[in-house]
Each structure stands twice: as C-alpha cells, then as structure tokens.
Design an enzyme around this catalytic site. Structure first.
Site, mmCIF file in Angstrom:
data_model
loop_
_atom_site.group_PDB
_atom_site.id
_atom_site.type_symbol
_atom_site.label_atom_id
_atom_site.label_comp_id
_atom_site.label_asym_id
_atom_site.label_seq_id
_atom_site.Cartn_x
_atom_site.Cartn_y
_atom_site.Cartn_z
ATOM 1 N N CYS A 152 0.824 -1.215 0.000
ATOM 2 C CA CYS A 152 0.000 0.000 0.000
ATOM 3 C C CYS A 152 0.861 1.269 0.000
ATOM 4 O O CYS A 152 0.666 2.160 -0.848
ATOM 5 C CB CYS A 152 -0.968 -0.018 1.177
ATOM 6 S SG CYS A 152 -0.221 -0.536 2.737
HETATM 7 N N1 LIG Z 1 -4.487 -4.465 5.144
HETATM 8 C C1 LIG Z 1 -3.993 -3.707 4.179
HETATM 9 O O1 LIG Z 1 -4.265 -2.507 4.089
HETATM 10 C C2 LIG Z 1 -3.074 -4.306 3.143
HETATM 11 C C3 LIG Z 1 -2.687 -3.515 2.069
HETATM 12 C C4 LIG Z 1 -1.833 -4.060 1.095
HETATM 13 C C5 LIG Z 1 -1.398 -5.361 1.216
HETATM 14 N N2 LIG Z 1 -1.774 -6.104 2.288
HETATM 15 C C6 LIG Z 1 -1.263 -7.493 2.378
HETATM 16 O O2 LIG Z 1 -2.348 -8.356 2.074
HETATM 17 C C7 LIG Z 1 -2.208 -9.570 2.829
HETATM 18 C C8 LIG Z 1 -3.496 -9.788 3.640
HETATM 19 O O3 LIG Z 1 -3.644 -8.667 4.500
HETATM 20 P P1 LIG Z 1 -4.901 -8.504 5.458
HETATM 21 O O4 LIG Z 1 -4.795 -7.154 6.029
HETATM 22 O O5 LIG Z 1 -6.136 -8.915 4.749
HETATM 23 O O6 LIG Z 1 -4.536 -9.607 6.581
HETATM 24 P P2 LIG Z 1 -5.497 -10.256 7.665
HETATM 25 O O7 LIG Z 1 -6.660 -9.361 7.899
HETATM 26 O O8 LIG Z 1 -4.607 -10.604 8.815
HETATM 27 O O9 LIG Z 1 -5.983 -11.599 6.952
HETATM 28 C C9 LIG Z 1 -5.109 -12.645 6.660
HETATM 29 C C10 LIG Z 1 -5.892 -13.810 6.035
HETATM 30 O O10 LIG Z 1 -4.988 -14.855 5.715
HETATM 31 C C11 LIG Z 1 -5.421 -16.098 6.317
HETATM 32 N N3 LIG Z 1 -4.190 -16.758 6.745
HETATM 33 C C12 LIG Z 1 -3.346 -16.372 7.745
HETATM 34 N N4 LIG Z 1 -2.290 -17.203 7.794
HETATM 35 C C13 LIG Z 1 -2.457 -18.124 6.802
HETATM 36 C C14 LIG Z 1 -1.713 -19.261 6.371
HETATM 37 N N5 LIG Z 1 -0.544 -19.577 6.938
HETATM 38 N N6 LIG Z 1 -2.190 -19.984 5.344
HETATM 39 C C15 LIG Z 1 -3.358 -19.650 4.747
HETATM 40 N N7 LIG Z 1 -4.129 -18.600 5.126
HETATM 41 C C16 LIG Z 1 -3.673 -17.853 6.136
HETATM 42 C C17 LIG Z 1 -6.341 -15.669 7.446
HETATM 43 O O11 LIG Z 1 -7.405 -16.610 7.597
HETATM 44 P P3 LIG Z 1 -7.380 -17.895 8.492
HETATM 45 O O12 LIG Z 1 -6.506 -17.592 9.679
HETATM 46 O O13 LIG Z 1 -8.804 -18.129 8.864
HETATM 47 O O14 LIG Z 1 -6.840 -18.959 7.604
HETATM 48 C C18 LIG Z 1 -6.945 -14.385 6.921
HETATM 49 O O15 LIG Z 1 -8.077 -14.663 6.129
HETATM 50 C C19 LIG Z 1 -0.983 -9.388 3.726
HETATM 51 O O16 LIG Z 1 0.123 -9.994 3.122
HETATM 52 C C20 LIG Z 1 -0.789 -7.875 3.769
HETATM 53 O O17 LIG Z 1 0.546 -7.498 3.984
HETATM 54 C C21 LIG Z 1 -2.620 -5.621 3.252
#
Ligand SMILES: NC(=O)c1ccc[n+]([C@@H]2O[C@H](COP(=O)([O-])OP(=O)(O)OC[C@H]3O[C@@H](n4cnc5c(N)ncnc54)[C@H](OP(=O)(O)O)[C@@H]3O)[C@@H](O)[C@H]2O)c1
Length: 355
Positions: A152
């Site tokens: 981001c």
């Molecule tokens: N938040 C932002 O603004 C943003 C912006 C740009 C990029 N990102 C990137 O996008 C990705 C997701 O971010 P987020 O904010 O959505 O994170 P989040 O809210 O923590 O969600 C993570 C998701 O991944 C799943 N997960 C966690 N560990 C896992 C594993 N080992 N294997 C399979 N599934 C797994 C979790 O579900 P379960 O635990 O139920 O499996 C959950 O659905 C990250 O890499 C982050 O750096 C985020």
C-alpha cells in the site's frame, strides 16, 4: 465468466475482494478459503455479505489445491510466505495468480530474505513475476501468469514520484536533489484483522505514532520502484517513515523533495496533469486543492496534489488512497482486468463513500 478463488477470505483484504468481485460482471467467486472458519458461511462472519454471497469457507488442504487449479485466477489475501508455496503448482496448471502479500514483489532474493526473514520457496518463479502496478507495468501485467500486487505505501510513493522521475530521465538532467523524504500515514486496517494489543481500541484511538522508524519492509519496494520500475538514471536516497493514525481506512503520503535550479523552471502541476491524463484511477487535484483520505474511501481512486515553492526550492507531492482498495484489493482486481483483457475499470468504477 472468470472463475476466481480467494485464499484468506477472513481478513480485511479478503472481505474487500469478496465485496468487489461479487459486484464484478465477469467474475464468479468459486472458492474461498480460511483455516479458522472452514465450513462457515462467509455472511455469518461478515453480515455485510448477507444477500450478496452465500459462499462457504473451505479449508486450504491438498484437496483445495486441486480445486484451485481449476480456477482461472487465484487471489492470495494472506500473510507473506503462503502464496509462494502454492504458486508453482498453480501457474504450471495455467492458473493466474495475484498475491497481495510480498512474496513476488521484490526481485532481489537477498532483500526478500533480509526483510521478510525467511527463504523464498520458488526463486525461479520470482523472475517471471510481474509487479502489479498497472499505471507503470500494464503491458507486462497483461501477459503475466503471476503478479505481485504492490504494497500500500509503495503504491502511493511510486505513483507520487513517477511523473518526476520520468521527466528527469527524459531530460537527462537532475530536476530534484538526491534526497527524497516520504512521510506516510495509514489507518489501522493496514495492519490486518488479527488481534493485537497495539491495535485494540484503547491503544489506537485518540493516538498517533510513528512505527518501524529504523526501517520498514516497504522501503526496499519503494527503492526498487524508483531504481528499476521507473528506471531512474539518478541515485536517490529515500527516507521513508510510516505512521499509524486513528482511522479505520485510508492512507496519506507526503513526499518532500528539493528542486534543483533546473527543476524550479518546470511547471510541476502541468507535468503531473499531463502524466496522468489518461489514467482512469489517478486524479491530479487542481492547483491549490489538497486531497483528504475521505475523498477516496472504499474506492480504487488515488488522488495527488503537487505543491511547488520555488523560493524555498521545495516540491511536495501529497498522495491519498484507500489502503484496502487501490492499496490492495482494488488494485488486485484492476490487475485481474488487465490480465484477462477486460476494461481495466470493470467492477471498479464507483464513487468513494462520504461521509
Ligand atoms: N491491510 C492492508 O491494508 C493491506 C494492504 C496491502 C497489502 N496487504 C497485504 O495483504 C495480505 C493480507 O492482508 P490482510 O490485512 O487482509 O490480513 P489479515 O486481515 O490478517 O488476513 C489474513 C488472512 O490470511 C489467512 N491466513 C493467515 N495465515 C495463513 C496461512 N498460513 N495460510 C493460509 N491462510 C492464512 C487468514 O485466515 P485464516 O486464519 O482463517 O486462515 C486471513 O483470512 C498481507 O500480506 C498484507 O501485507 C494488506
């Protein structure tokens, strides 16, 4: 219809992908995974989806991999280290992969391993991965099987610097001094949905702080963006400092530079307007108007303002976006549109939400 899967559907970027793809006229979400909520309907976890989607979470087991291989595109909305374990099998099966994490953003293995503290599972595949910033890499994305969706903060930084670096390259003369300072702020959803003390209400509300002052993982991505993606002919030293602000969504980056004597002769407002005149999601604000995060909330738009002060030889670029949309899920859908030869704005052309 494009058959899509989302791995990691319980997180903030996951729910944002469900919201956007459910309204996309050319996409059907055929698989949604979660380790913690397998067997549960998504609209039980997110009542906002009631009446929109009746999909049920599946576990991410070996059987799921076989189902993923039958999809046309798989989005990984997971922490770093997950997509790289599946990407090889998926791309070999001809499935397009868009990773919202960092597994396929950095081209340098050493940088990846240093900043993410783990070995890369498929370094060979890294070479074929395309950095998913359509405003710069559109042609490559169109032919890519594997896209590393940008971080981001880097999205705001690289797009905020693009018109400057491009013109500098074109004129082959320094228009800004080498030092660039990026002072960036993000809402708390940028840290994801998992519980953490620093993000609980009493800690993060009515509070404002800098973090990762010694170095943030997005710094090498921004440096790579300037040096390789924008192909800068000049060396720039970048100071990037992120802050957490007490809002749910939104990101604002102020980029500070010192103009050289030649740079001060340029009308930078005009340069930015020209540079982004054909971009569907980039809005250069009229001179004297500065964007706020509310003006892009829940949308794929990124707004930019330019402030030039020739007496002080200063140039400031202010960039806002919604971290979950243009900073993550919206950009991923924009990439998918480009990869499948669709209109780039399909399913994304809606107004931000106010208030
Ligand atoms: N938040 C932002 O603004 C943003 C912006 C740009 C990029 N990102 C990137 O996008 C990705 C997701 O971010 P987020 O904010 O959505 O994170 P989040 O809210 O923590 O969600 C993570 C998701 O991944 C799943 N997960 C966690 N560990 C896992 C594993 N080992 N294997 C399979 N599934 C797994 C979790 O579900 P379960 O635990 O139920 O499996 C959950 O659905 C990250 O890499 C982050 O750096 C985020």
């Amino acid at each position: 219809m494009i058959s899509a899967a989302i791995v990691g559907g319980t997180g903030y970027t996951g729910i944002e992908l469900i919201r956007l793809l459910s309204a996309h006229p050319e996409v059907s979400i055929d698989l949604l995974t979660s380790r913690s909520e397998a067997g549960t309907r998504a609209d039980e976890i997110f009542p906002s989806l009631r009446g929109i989607s009746d999909i049920v979470f599946s576990d991410l087991g070996d059987e799921t991999l076989a189902t993923l291989q039958q999809c046309n595109v798989v989005f990984f909305a997971t922490p770093h280290g997950v997509a790289m374990k599946q990407a090889e099998a998926l791309t070999q099966a001809g499935v397009r992969v868009i990773d919202l994490a960092a597994d396929f953003r950095l081209q340098s293995l050493a940088e990846f391993e240093h900043w993410y503290q783990q070995p890369h599972a498929c370094p060979e595949l890294l070479k074929t991965a395309v950095y998913g910033l359509p405003e710069i890499n559109r042609d490559k994305i169109a032919n890519a099987l594997l896209v590393g969706n940008p971080g981001c903060y880097p999205t705001t930084a690289i797009l905020g610097l693009k018109p400057i670096i491009d013109l500098q390259n074109q004129q082959a003369v320094a228009l800004i001094e080498s030092r660039i300072v990026i002072d960036a702020k993000s809402g708390v959803s940028g840290a994801g949905r998992q519980a953490s003390l620093a993000l609980n209400y009493a800690e993060s509300t009515d509070n404002f702080k800098a973090y990762s002052v010694e170095g943030h993982r997005h710094l090498p991505e921004i440096e790579q963006g300037v040096a390789q993606l924008l192909d800068s002919q000049f060396n720039h030293r970048i100071r990037f400092l992120p802050h957490l602000v007490p809002m749910i969504r939104g990101m604002l980056s102020s980029i500070h530079m010192e103009l050289t004597d030649t740079g001060a002769l340029i009308d930078w407002q005009h340069v930015f307007e020209q540079s982004y005149q054909s971009e569907p999601f980039i809005d250069v604000m009229p001179k004297g108007l500065y964007p706020d995060t509310r003006s892009v909330r829940a949308s794929n738009r990124l707004r930019i303002a330019v402030y030039q002060d020739n007496e002080r030889a200063e140039l400031t670029v202010i960039v806002v976006q919604d971290n979950l949309v243009k900073g993550a899920a919206g950009q991923a859908v924009q990439n998918m549109n480009v990869m499948f030869g669709l209109d780039e704005s399909l399913g994304l052309n809606f107004a931000p939400i106010v208030p």
